[in-house]
Design an enzyme around this catalytic site. Structure first.
Site, PDB file in Angstrom:
ATOM      1  N   HIS A 138      16.775  14.301 -53.905  1.00 22.72           N
ATOM      2  CA  HIS A 138      15.934  13.347 -53.174  1.00 22.72           C
ATOM      3  C   HIS A 138      16.549  12.977 -51.828  1.00 22.72           C
ATOM      4  O   HIS A 138      16.176  11.970 -51.229  1.00 22.72           O
ATOM      5  CB  HIS A 138      15.700  12.091 -54.018  1.00 22.72           C
ATOM      6  CG  HIS A 138      15.261  12.385 -55.417  1.00 22.72           C
ATOM      7  ND1 HIS A 138      16.153  12.466 -56.480  1.00 22.72           N
ATOM      8  CD2 HIS A 138      14.044  12.674 -55.922  1.00 22.72           C
ATOM      9  CE1 HIS A 138      15.488  12.775 -57.582  1.00 22.72           C
ATOM     10  NE2 HIS A 138      14.220  12.914 -57.286  1.00 22.72           N
TER      11      HIS A 138
HETATM   12  S1  FES Z   1      19.097  11.784 -54.504  1.00 24.81           S
HETATM   13 FE1  FES Z   1      18.053  11.577 -56.378  1.00 24.81          FE
HETATM   14  S2  FES Z   1      19.459  12.363 -57.814  1.00 24.81           S
HETATM   15 FE2  FES Z   1      20.527  12.505 -55.928  1.00 24.81          FE
END
Ligand code: FES
Length: 196
Positions: free
Chosen positions: A154
């Site tokens: 993410h």
């Molecule tokens: S940014 Fe979501 S698990 Fe690492």
């Protein structure tokens, strides 16, 4: 047990490999990897894991496993350490006040010895494995990337001490496990924290 040697773009060993030839490098790697392997019994019990860092070149990272988690050990170069300065305003918790870590890690370097970073390689957002994106300006991360760790799940970003940047999903810095030095070149991961 998963063990691997990462060869980042700054991995000076690459230069040495080219110079000595691939065959020689392959043989040289065998005793190095073997020295990181804990006994099956120690692994089963989640016992401390001893790591030989004597051949970890500046700019390189090695991953070992402790209690089922990836542990990142990075031999930081002076340039990598310099990247830690002057960026507190970009970080969510520059002083590591909310981090899972031993008391000794409440410094900018977050390590017993600044040149050796030891982190739990598990993203504090949802548990993905961050990638080593040590190279400042790496276009696969973002414009202005200053180097560190990048979680592709993410988009969380961490600096070369595992400190999380602002405006990303991960809420806290990457944890620092308890560890201590057995000698200048041997680290015991999972042991009660000790002095450098
Ligand atoms: S940014 Fe979501 S698990 Fe690492």
């Amino acid at each position: 047990m998963t063990e691997e040697v990462d060869t980042g773009r700054r991995h000076f060993l690459t230069v040495a490999t080219v110079a000595t030839g691939a065959v020689g490098a392959a043989f040289a790697a065998i005793p190095f990897l073997a020295s990181w392997k804990p006994s099956a019994r120690a692994k089963a019990m989640g016992a401390p894991v001893e790591v030989d860092i004597s051949k970890l070149e500046p700019g390189a990272m090695v991953k070992v496993e402790w209690r089922g988690k990836a542990i990142f050990i990075v031999h930081r170069t002076p340039q990598m350490l310099a990247q830690l300065e002057g960026i507190d305003g970009d970080l969510r918790d520059p002083g590591s006040n909310e981090s899972d870590q031993p008391a000794f890690a409440k410094t900018t370097a977050r390590a017993l010895k600044p040149e050796y970073l030891v982190l739990v390689g598990v993203c504090t957002h949802l548990g993905c494995a961050p990638l080593d994106k040590f190279t400042p300006g790496d276009p696969t991360v973002s414009a202005g990337w200053q180097g560190g760790f990048f979680c592709p799940c993410h988009g969380s970003k961490f600096d070369m001490s595992g400190r999380v940047f602002k405006d990303v999903p991960a809420p806290t810095n990457l944890p620092v496990p308890p560890y201590r030095y057995l000698s200048d070149t041997r680290i015991l991961i999972g042991a009660e924290a000790g002095n450098a």
